[in-house]
Design an enzyme around this catalytic site. Structure first.
Site, short mmCIF file in Angstrom:
data_model
loop_
_atom_site.label_atom_id
_atom_site.label_comp_id
_atom_site.label_asym_id
_atom_site.label_seq_id
_atom_site.Cartn_x
_atom_site.Cartn_y
_atom_site.Cartn_z
N THR A 152 -3.55 4.86 -0.12
CA THR A 152 -4.36 5.68 0.78
C THR A 152 -4.10 7.13 0.44
O THR A 152 -2.95 7.57 0.44
CB THR A 152 -4.01 5.40 2.25
OG1 THR A 152 -4.30 4.03 2.55
CG2 THR A 152 -4.84 6.29 3.17
N ASP A 166 -35.32 44.91 8.80
CA ASP A 166 -36.03 44.30 7.68
C ASP A 166 -37.51 44.66 7.69
O ASP A 166 -38.10 44.94 6.64
CB ASP A 166 -35.86 42.78 7.73
CG ASP A 166 -36.62 42.08 6.62
OD1 ASP A 166 -36.28 42.30 5.44
OD2 ASP A 166 -37.56 41.32 6.93
N ARG A 213 0.86 -1.19 0.00
CA ARG A 213 0.00 0.00 0.00
C ARG A 213 0.89 1.23 0.00
O ARG A 213 1.83 1.34 0.80
CB ARG A 213 -0.93 0.02 1.21
CG ARG A 213 -1.80 1.29 1.28
CD ARG A 213 -2.90 1.17 2.30
NE ARG A 213 -3.86 0.14 1.88
CZ ARG A 213 -4.85 0.35 1.02
NH1 ARG A 213 -5.00 1.54 0.46
NH2 ARG A 213 -5.67 -0.63 0.72
#
Length: 607
Positions: free
Chosen positions: A148, A575, A115
């Site tokens: 990996t 608002d 790996r």
């Protein structure tokens, strides 16, 4: 008589010819058999398991992890210390030929699985060539080549890697939230990782695709079920990995979530989950949910180690053989190789290292993280404290601030009554200049509260509209539109409470807290003067004051929650009144006025 003798004599050449032909055929068959037996013996000798890879506890090590580089394009906090690491000089890193030579030696000794890791392996130049050359070792017994990766730079190159021999892929992704991704990795790139995951799942040449998730309590443990859902329609194995201690990652047992707890959480949601068969020497305990295409697994390095079946060896980027992830002892194959050591010499050195492998690593409280190098390096025998350096800080962190081309002195402020001048620092900025969450894992949960306030200044006519006093002047349509939105103060009060509860969603580095109480009041005021009042009429200023008090039982304060409540409340007022006073209103004076609890103690702002 003479006739018979002549006939017998004439048959002699034919008899000897047949006998010679049979003899030659026998010799040929014998030679062929000997050659075949020799070839078989040669192959057997190559494929037999070398004692060099068998430790004193009779564990056979047929799995080699090769780190190709110490470099990485992310800065995951559990892998790299916040202050950075000093990389090995370029000439200390194994060359391509050295990697292949050592890999060949390990395969001849019995390794069947390789790996490739890092750092981040995809940043290594010539990666495709390395994979192709490793693939040429299959006649010697190599069965699989895995990698990996963080997937950041993978999706466009994956096909080439697979074509050259890559068979297994593990992708690291600890969160499905792009904002949290930047906190955990100190870099952007969440979308790129997801593209790599999709590309891997679509590639028929990959035998397995696995997703590695490092679980950290209070950071991403709330996403466990979201990761499990990925396996519903994807042929993927999601593996939850316990947070492990390495130099510089500030490991704390309190941050680790045992795999058993994760399994309990998943079982409550999926009660029919069943144990799945594991591969020989697999580090993960696998589980399968009926109806799901993929599977899940748990790598319990801390709470339930798998040392008895460990078959792994590691070769670091700078050529050290490391027999256990948590053991600081290493042996340099690179140095011996460069001194001219033969394969037999190297095999003997490998055997000595393997024979020194312990039966199991230390318990989670006893693992030595001071002499073991950071995860990103996994390298030299001696501690690297003397070699650690800080990564370069971003430009703004090392120069005075510029505003309108004017140089301003750098000012550090940290609000804490107990902080000395030498302790002043930006708590949400790491040593590398990148944003990070403050670690509160070691703190005790205590009773905390905070009060904040702020004002929105409005014209008199708008003040009269809100309070219902006097004559509200203005266009009829604008006032009707404002009234249609409802009771200004009540709506703003509800918005403030809702905003308070969503603070951690709005402010990315805030911790989510269990709030026990929120109290919000909005009070119309008059006769309040400003230094430069925008809305003073006849010497009077009109405003609406928002005050919010928040309480919790937690490890960090609620000042941000109180400030968020006030800010959202005042924005809601703006608002609702913008139709009649959008150009005249201003918001200001938002501040914390009082707090209790925490290390810095109580605080009250002087009026």
């Amino acid at each position: 008589m003479n006739y018979q003798r002549a006939r017998w004599l004439s048959a002699i050449p034919r008899i000897y010819s047949n006998r010679l032909r049979c003899y030659s055929q026998s010799i040929g068959e014998a030679l062929a058999k000997t050659k075949a037996q020799s070839k078989i013996a040669h192959i057997d000798a190559q494929n037999s398991f070398s004692p060099a890879l068998v430790d004193s506890f009779q564990r056979k090590h047929d799995y080699l992890r090769i780190s190709l580089t110490e470099r990485c394009n992310l800065r995951c906090f559990y892998c790299m210390p916040s202050e950075g690491v000093e990389l090995s000089p370029a000439d200390h890193i194994l060359t391509e030929d050295e990697i292949i030579r050592l890999a060949t030696l390990f395969v001849r000794c019995g390794v069947t699985k390789i790996r490739l890791t890092g750092g981040e392996p995809t940043v290594r130049k010539g990666l495709e060539v390395i994979i192709r050359r490793l693939n040429e070792l299959r006649p010697l017994g190599l069965q699989s080549i895995g990698m990996t990766t963080n997937g950041l730079a993978l999706h466009r190159r994956l096909n080439g890697f697979v074509e050259n021999g890559l068979t297994h892929l593990n992708l690291s992704l600890d969160t499905l939230d792009p904002f949290k991704f930047e906190i955990m990795t100190r870099r952007p790139g969440h979308d790129a990782v997801l593209r790599s995951l999709d590309a891997a799942l679509r590639n028929p040449g990959l035998r397995t695709v696995k997703l590695n998730v490092v679980v950290v309590k209070g950071l991403n443990d709330s996403e466990i079920l979201d990761f499990v859902k990925l396996t519903a329609d994807r042929d993927i194995s999601v593996r939850f990995i316990e947070f492990m201690p390495f130099t510089g990652n500030k490991w704390d047992k309190a941050k680790m979530v045992p795999s058993s707890q994760l399994l309990d959480q998943i079982t409550r949601e999926y009660p029919l989950i069943t144990r799945a068969p594991d591969e020989l020497n697999d580090t993960a305990r696998s589980w399968k949910i009926p109806g799901h295409v993929g599977s899940i697994g748990f790598i319990s390095s801390m709470s339930d180690h798998f040392c008895s079946s460990c078959n792994r060896l590691r070769l670091t980027a700078d050529g050290q053989i490391k027999v256990c992830l948590f053991d600081a002892k290493e042996v340099s194959l690179r140095d011996e190789m460069r001194r001219g050591a033969s394969d037999a010499d190297l095999r003997g050195l490998i055997g000595l290292a393997v024979k020194g492998k312990q039966e199991k690593h230390a318990g989670m409280e006893d693992i030595n993280v001071t002499t073991n190098r950071p995860m990103i390096l996994i390298g030299e025998i001696q501690p690297r404290k003397s070699r650690v350096r800080s990564l370069p800080r971003p430009h703004l962190a090392t120069h005075p601030y510029l505003i309108d081309d004017k140089i301003l002195p750098r000012i550090h402020r940290r609000w804490s009554s107990s902080s000395s001048q030498s302790d002043l620092r930006l708590t949400h900025i790491g040593a590398n200049g990148r944003p990070c969450m403050v670690d509160v894992g070691s703190k005790d949960a205590t009773r905390r509260s905070a009060t904040a306030s702020g004002r929105i200044y409005i014209p008199k006519s708008t003040y009269d509209l809100v309070t219902g006093s006097g004559h509200a002047s203005g266009t009829d349509e604008a006032f009707r539109k404002a009234r249609r939105k409802g009771d200004v103060l009540t709506v703003a009060q509800l918005a403030a409470i809702m905003g308070c509860k969503r603070t951690s969603d709005l402010i990315p580095l805030c911790h989510p807290l269990q709030i026990s109480n929120v109290s919000v009041t909005l009070t119309p005021e008059r006769n309040m003067r400003q230094a430069s009042p925008p809305s003073i009429q006849s010497g009077l200023a009109y405003s609406i004051k928002c005050t919010a008090t928040v309480a919790c039982e937690g490890k960090t304060g609620v000042e941000m929650e109180a400030l968020t409540a006030v800010s959202v409340g005042l924005l809601t007022v703006w608002d609702m009144l913008k139709a009649v006073a959008g150009k005249e209103m201003t918001i200001g004076e938002i501040m914390v006025t009082h707090k209790t609890g925490g290390k810095s103690g109580d605080f009250t702002r002087n009026p």
